[in-house]
Structures are given as C-alpha cells and as structure tokens.
Design a protein around this motif. Structure first.
Motif, PDB file in Angstrom:
ATOM      1  N   SER A  51       0.849  -1.198   0.000  1.00 21.81           N
ATOM      2  CA  SER A  51       0.000   0.000   0.000  1.00 21.81           C
ATOM      3  C   SER A  51       0.877   1.238   0.000  1.00 21.81           C
ATOM      4  O   SER A  51       2.099   1.158   0.144  1.00 21.81           O
ATOM      5  CB  SER A  51      -0.909  -0.004   1.233  1.00 21.81           C
ATOM      6  OG  SER A  51      -0.119   0.063   2.417  1.00 21.81           O
ATOM      7  N   ARG A  79     -10.277  -1.877  -1.496  1.00 30.08           N
ATOM      8  CA  ARG A  79     -10.220  -0.825  -0.472  1.00 30.08           C
ATOM      9  C   ARG A  79      -8.782  -0.338  -0.285  1.00 30.08           C
ATOM     10  O   ARG A  79      -8.525   0.857  -0.157  1.00 30.08           O
ATOM     11  CB  ARG A  79     -10.808  -1.337   0.842  1.00 30.08           C
ATOM     12  CG  ARG A  79     -11.014  -0.284   1.896  1.00 30.08           C
ATOM     13  CD  ARG A  79     -11.839  -0.762   3.090  1.00 30.08           C
ATOM     14  NE  ARG A  79     -11.361  -2.005   3.685  1.00 30.08           N
ATOM     15  CZ  ARG A  79     -11.969  -3.192   3.573  1.00 30.08           C
ATOM     16  NH1 ARG A  79     -13.081  -3.303   2.873  1.00 30.08           N
ATOM     17  NH2 ARG A  79     -11.475  -4.265   4.150  1.00 30.08           N
ATOM     18  N   ASN A  80      -7.829  -1.256  -0.305  1.00 22.94           N
ATOM     19  CA  ASN A  80      -6.420  -0.915  -0.166  1.00 22.94           C
ATOM     20  C   ASN A  80      -5.966   0.012  -1.301  1.00 22.94           C
ATOM     21  O   ASN A  80      -5.276   1.003  -1.063  1.00 22.94           O
ATOM     22  CB  ASN A  80      -5.589  -2.195  -0.147  1.00 22.94           C
ATOM     23  CG  ASN A  80      -4.125  -1.930  -0.029  1.00 22.94           C
ATOM     24  OD1 ASN A  80      -3.661  -1.415   0.979  1.00 22.94           O
ATOM     25  ND2 ASN A  80      -3.378  -2.265  -1.068  1.00 22.94           N
ATOM     26  N   GLU A  82      -7.932   1.934  -3.190  1.00 23.72           N
ATOM     27  CA  GLU A  82      -8.629   3.217  -3.048  1.00 23.72           C
ATOM     28  C   GLU A  82      -7.949   4.110  -2.016  1.00 23.72           C
ATOM     29  O   GLU A  82      -7.788   5.313  -2.231  1.00 23.72           O
ATOM     30  CB  GLU A  82     -10.097   2.980  -2.666  1.00 23.72           C
ATOM     31  CG  GLU A  82     -10.925   2.397  -3.784  1.00 23.72           C
ATOM     32  CD  GLU A  82     -12.330   1.990  -3.360  1.00 23.72           C
ATOM     33  OE1 GLU A  82     -13.213   1.970  -4.228  1.00 23.72           O
ATOM     34  OE2 GLU A  82     -12.543   1.690  -2.158  1.00 23.72           O
ATOM     35  N   GLU A  83      -7.521   3.531  -0.892  1.00 22.94           N
ATOM     36  CA  GLU A  83      -6.842   4.311   0.142  1.00 22.94           C
ATOM     37  C   GLU A  83      -5.449   4.740  -0.310  1.00 22.94           C
ATOM     38  O   GLU A  83      -5.007   5.844  -0.006  1.00 22.94           O
ATOM     39  CB  GLU A  83      -6.769   3.507   1.442  1.00 22.94           C
ATOM     40  CG  GLU A  83      -8.120   3.330   2.098  1.00 22.94           C
ATOM     41  CD  GLU A  83      -8.116   2.344   3.266  1.00 22.94           C
ATOM     42  OE1 GLU A  83      -7.018   1.870   3.653  1.00 22.94           O
ATOM     43  OE2 GLU A  83      -9.214   2.049   3.767  1.00 22.94           O
ATOM     44  N   SER A  84      -4.763   3.896  -1.052  1.00 19.17           N
ATOM     45  CA  SER A  84      -3.415   4.217  -1.534  1.00 19.17           C
ATOM     46  C   SER A  84      -3.427   5.349  -2.552  1.00 19.17           C
ATOM     47  O   SER A  84      -2.473   6.134  -2.640  1.00 19.17           O
ATOM     48  CB  SER A  84      -2.766   2.976  -2.151  1.00 19.17           C
ATOM     49  OG  SER A  84      -2.523   2.000  -1.163  1.00 19.17           O
ATOM     50  N   HIS A  86      -4.834   8.084  -2.524  1.00 14.32           N
ATOM     51  CA  HIS A  86      -4.762   9.403  -1.886  1.00 14.32           C
ATOM     52  C   HIS A  86      -3.323   9.860  -1.666  1.00 14.32           C
ATOM     53  O   HIS A  86      -3.085  11.020  -1.349  1.00 14.32           O
ATOM     54  CB  HIS A  86      -5.509   9.390  -0.545  1.00 14.32           C
ATOM     55  CG  HIS A  86      -6.957   9.087  -0.683  1.00 14.32           C
ATOM     56  ND1 HIS A  86      -7.846   9.950  -1.283  1.00 14.32           N
ATOM     57  CD2 HIS A  86      -7.675   8.001  -0.322  1.00 14.32           C
ATOM     58  CE1 HIS A  86      -9.049   9.419  -1.282  1.00 14.32           C
ATOM     59  NE2 HIS A  86      -8.976   8.223  -0.707  1.00 14.32           N
ATOM     60  N   HIS A  87      -2.374   8.973  -1.832  1.00 17.08           N
ATOM     61  CA  HIS A  87      -0.969   9.288  -1.589  1.00 17.08           C
ATOM     62  C   HIS A  87      -0.180   9.459  -2.889  1.00 17.08           C
ATOM     63  O   HIS A  87       1.047   9.362  -2.892  1.00 17.08           O
ATOM     64  CB  HIS A  87      -0.327   8.184  -0.731  1.00 17.08           C
ATOM     65  CG  HIS A  87      -1.001   8.034   0.593  1.00 17.08           C
ATOM     66  ND1 HIS A  87      -0.797   8.896   1.639  1.00 17.08           N
ATOM     67  CD2 HIS A  87      -1.924   7.137   1.019  1.00 17.08           C
ATOM     68  CE1 HIS A  87      -1.547   8.525   2.664  1.00 17.08           C
ATOM     69  NE2 HIS A  87      -2.244   7.465   2.303  1.00 17.08           N
TER      70      HIS A  87
END
Length: 180
Positions: A51, A79-80, A82-84, A86-87
């Motif tokens: 991630s 989900r992983n 999608e969250e990654s 943002h970075h």
C-alpha cells in the motif's frame, strides 16, 4: 503525509522503474519476475508495495509508472487501492498510473464487480488492464505489455510519451463509460 510525485527525482540514465501496488504478494512477485525476464534495452527496476504511502526513510529511484493491482476476489484489495490513491500526486495521473484487475477469469468467485474497477479507472482517467495473473501465459503477456508501457513512461521510446500512451490506451477502451 508523504505523497508520490513523478518529478521528485531526476530520471536515471537508461533506467525504468515501475511500482506495483497490491495486496497479493505472491502474484505481484511472479509478475515482477516475469517482467525482469523480458528483453529490454533499459535497466528495469520493479518495486512492490502492499500500500501507499511508501516509507519516507528509504532511498528509492524515480518511479516512472505505478500500477495498482486489484484482485477481483477481494474487497480488501479494492479498499487498499482506493486508500493508496490518496498518496499519489495528481500529476502522476497524466499517463503514469494504471490499474490492473486480476481474477476476472473466475467471475463466479468475484466479490468486486468489474464495473466497480472500470469506474475507478475512469474516475482517475487511467488505463485499466484485465489479466488473470495466476495463469502463467497471461502473466507473461501482461509482463511484456507492462515493460513496453514502462519504457514509454520512462521516455525510452522515441516519439512517444506517457501522454501519448494514455491517449492510445484510452482510444482502445470498448465500453461506453456513460452506460455503466
């Protein structure tokens, strides 16, 4: 918060680096190994990450292409990713980010619908590739394709840039995204 930016580092001479982001360690390693077997004029570097963000205390080369790998059999994988996302700096999405959906061959076992990943790729204006990485022949073909994409993103193919690649891949999309 550490954000990946495409021009944080100068390009390495004749070096092309891809970052594969996904929760499937064994499949990503097999894909990386297949990529490194490909005949390539550039020195290939393949980095794997579960991630983002990446640890900030590690020295790393410039990343030319990021591929987010979504396993269609795992909502956690989606989900992983999608969250990654943002970075990653927005300028990376100008042809230097792609999505790879794996596991589509056994659709009856999918817990993530294909259209969900199609919409995700469309939202980020990035190419989406489907491949069942568990099948060696498909994995080898995908490795070839990713190496070619990586060479273009690294600027090692005369006359083509990451933006050219993005427009070429976009024109080959067949489903009308408005229909989804």
């Amino acid at each position: 918060m550490s954000v990946l930016r495409p021009l944080d580092k100068l390009p390495g001479l004749n070096t092309a680096t891809i970052l594969l982001v996904g929760t499937e360690d064994a499949l990503l390693q097999q894909l990386a190994d297949a990529m490194l077997k490909e005949d390539c004029a550039s020195e290939l570097k393949v980095h794997l990450a579960k991630s983002l963000p990446l640890p900030s205390n590690v020295t790393r080369p410039r990343i030319d292409l990021i591929m987010f790998v979504v396993n269609l059999h795992s909502k956690y994988s989606l989900r992983n990713v999608e969250e990654s996302l943002h970075h990653v700096d927005a300028t990376f999405f100008l042809g230097r980010v792609g999505f790879l959906a794996t596991g589509a061959g056994r659709e009856s076992h999918c817990s993530v619908h294909r259209n969900t990943v199609v919409k995700l790729a469309h939202t980020y204006r990035s190419p989406l590739l489907f491949c069942d990485l568990e099948v060696e022949g498909f994995r080898a073909t995908m490795a070839q394709r990713l190496v070619r994409m990586l060479q273009i993103c690294a600027g090692h193919v005369p006359g083509l840039s990451a933006l050219n690649l993005l427009s070429l891949l976009r024109s080959s999309e067949n489903p009308s995204l408005e229909d989804l």
